[in-house]
Design an enzyme around this catalytic site. Structure first.
Site, PDB file in Angstrom:
ATOM      1  N   TYR A 136       0.801  -1.166   0.134  1.00 30.71           N
ATOM      2  CA  TYR A 136       0.037  -0.001  -0.014  1.00 30.71           C
ATOM      3  C   TYR A 136       0.807   1.257   0.139  1.00 30.71           C
ATOM      4  CZ  TYR A 136      -4.101  -2.787   1.030  1.00 30.71           C
ATOM      5  OH  TYR A 136      -5.043  -3.873   0.990  1.00 30.71           O
ATOM      6  N   LYS A 186       3.169 -15.471   2.116  1.00 33.44           N
ATOM      7  CA  LYS A 186       3.228 -16.285   0.604  1.00 33.44           C
ATOM      8  C   LYS A 186       4.492 -16.510   0.135  1.00 33.44           C
ATOM      9  CE  LYS A 186       0.739 -17.787  -2.769  1.00 33.44           C
ATOM     10  NZ  LYS A 186      -0.194 -18.683  -2.883  1.00 33.44           N
ATOM     11  N   ASP A 218      -3.328 -18.212   1.288  1.00 33.47           N
ATOM     12  CA  ASP A 218      -4.587 -18.672   0.538  1.00 33.47           C
ATOM     13  C   ASP A 218      -4.962 -19.897   1.449  1.00 33.47           C
ATOM     14  OD1 ASP A 218      -1.923 -19.692  -0.119  1.00 33.47           O
ATOM     15  OD2 ASP A 218      -2.560 -20.476  -1.841  1.00 33.47           O
ATOM     16  N   ASP A 242      -5.514  -6.791   5.708  1.00 33.26           N
ATOM     17  CA  ASP A 242      -6.660  -5.984   5.233  1.00 33.26           C
ATOM     18  C   ASP A 242      -7.811  -7.019   5.008  1.00 33.26           C
ATOM     19  OD1 ASP A 242      -8.502  -4.037   4.376  1.00 33.26           O
ATOM     20  OD2 ASP A 242      -7.180  -3.554   2.656  1.00 33.26           O
ATOM     21  N   ASP A 246     -11.247  -8.619   7.616  1.00 38.23           N
ATOM     22  CA  ASP A 246     -12.522  -8.569   7.133  1.00 38.23           C
ATOM     23  C   ASP A 246     -13.258  -9.693   7.227  1.00 38.23           C
ATOM     24  OD1 ASP A 246     -12.567  -5.833   7.096  1.00 38.23           O
ATOM     25  OD2 ASP A 246     -13.027  -5.605   5.006  1.00 38.23           O
TER      26      ASP A 246
END
Ligand code: NAD
Length: 356
Positions: A136, A186, A218, A242, A246
């Protein structure tokens, strides 16, 4: 004197923040709560989204109790002219690098989850998300034309100290919980993830009582809906966090019940400087109707007591009062199975305050 900067913001922000301040002042009358306008409320008075007066208040505060910011009439404007800029400036200026989201199913709300009640029964996890680094913020970050072809680039970059400090927040949090850290990366594809895993493993021996597991992102996304109650602390980088935070949040079924803490590098008299806020937004559809669920704001006040004022007894007191209210069937309308018996925001606040 301990001082909390109260920034209610827009929409339901002022309604739910009022409830949180009421509980905070009930358990800690010695704490001074001073309010300033931010976001759309400031823009409407011709001020910047994060005006100087709010900044001065935050500079001298031990912690910030935040509502939420955002109004539909500012959608489409550049970030610096939108209410959301207030939050962006706060995170950046106070280097709020550690975002903590506790996710628990409150008593009686097991059926509100999109998962089967037996899967979420006992769910009590904490997502620790790195908030100021990663893709980001990495440079270059641009759209460009190369050899007549449009392309875009985002850069994921992490420095070892950024990983180490967030890993320590996770391990320290796990020490006060069930002593398990799941680090999500990852590493089969990303260099940043290889460094991430190496640093987490290097920090782990400093916390010998904490068990560490590593999951690829994943797989973590799958395990969160398959065996959510087995997680204790999940630590991950900005973008993965992020998305996963959620996903974890929705396991509880109601956005109005989930608090968050964003901790910075600054220390204050009794703990760490931080910003505390509900995870939801300004809910323009219900703003001003006295129907918003103030639970997330109340639990954010509990986190403020825990992390910035090191006042665990009063943090737990607020959390227990909220849990007792839910166990007794106290509900606001969005999670009530019987809207006739649903309480208004003010009535719900009275009910929790009465159980402190
Ligand atoms: P939202 O969270 O405001 O609302 C989504 C849905 O959840 C709505 O139906 C709303 O009524 C409901 N809801 C949210 N909080 C509730 C509560 N406490 N009690 C009962 N119901 C509740 O998300 P959105 O509609 O996508 O965003 C609205 C505005 O909020 C936008 O301007 C957005 O930018 C802003 N926003 C701000 C923050 C923040 O300040 N941290 C976070 C998210 C969104």
């Amino acid at each position: 004197m301990t001082m909390v900067a109260v920034l209610p913001g827009d929409g339901i922000g002022p309604e739910v923040t009022r409830a949180a301040v009421r509980l905070l002042q009930a358990v800690r009358p010695d704490v001074e709560c001073s309010e300033a306008i931010v976001g759309g409320a400031a823009l409407e008075r011709g001020l910047a989204p994060f005006p100087a007066q709010a900044r001065e208040l935050c500079d001298s505060a031990d912690a910030i109790l935040f509502g939420s910011v955002g109004l539909p009439q500012y959608d489409g404007k550049p970030l610096a002219e939108r209410p959301e800029y207030a939050l962006f400036a706060l995170r950046r200026d106070y280097e709020l690098y550690a975002n903590l989201r506790p996710v628990r199913v409150l008593p009686g709300l097991e059926h509100a989850s999109s998962l089967k009640p037996e899967l979420v029964c006992g769910l009590d996890l904490l997502v620790v998300r790195e908030l100021t680094g990663g893709i980001y913020f990495g440079e270059p970050k641009e759209q460009r034309t190369v050899d007549g072809v449009e392309e875009a680039v985002d850069t994921m970059v992490y420095r070892a100290p950024e990983i180490e400090r967030i890993a320590r927040v996770a391990f320290e949090s796990a020490c006060g919980r069930r002593r398990k850290v799941t680090s999500v990366d990852k590493q089969n594809i990303l260099e940043t993830s290889r460094l991430w895993r190496r640093i987490v493993n290097a920090v782990a021996p400093d916390y010998p009582d904490v068990q560490v597991e590593h999951l690829l992102v994943d797989n973590a996304a799958m395990q969160l809906v398959r065996r959510p109650a087995e997680f204790d602390v999940i630590v991950t980088e900005n973008m993965f966090g992020d998305i996963l935070s959620d996903e974890a949040a929705i396991l509880t079924g109601s956005i109005g019940t989930l608090p968050s803490a964003s901790l910075g590098t600054r220390t204050v008299a009794n703990g760490r400087f931080g910003l505390y806020e509900p995870i939801g937004g300004t809910a323009p559809d219900i703003a001003g109707k006295d129907v918003a669920n103030p639970t997330a704001a109340m639990l954010s006040a509990a986190l403020l007591l825990r992390y910035s004022l090191s006042d665990e007894p009063n943090a737990a007191r607020i959390e227990r009062a909220v849990e007792r209210a839910y166990a007794d069937g106290v509900r606001t309308v969005e999670i009530s199975q019987d809207s006739a018996s649903a309480l208004t925001t003010r009535e719900f606040t009275d009910a929790v305050a009465g159980r402190l």
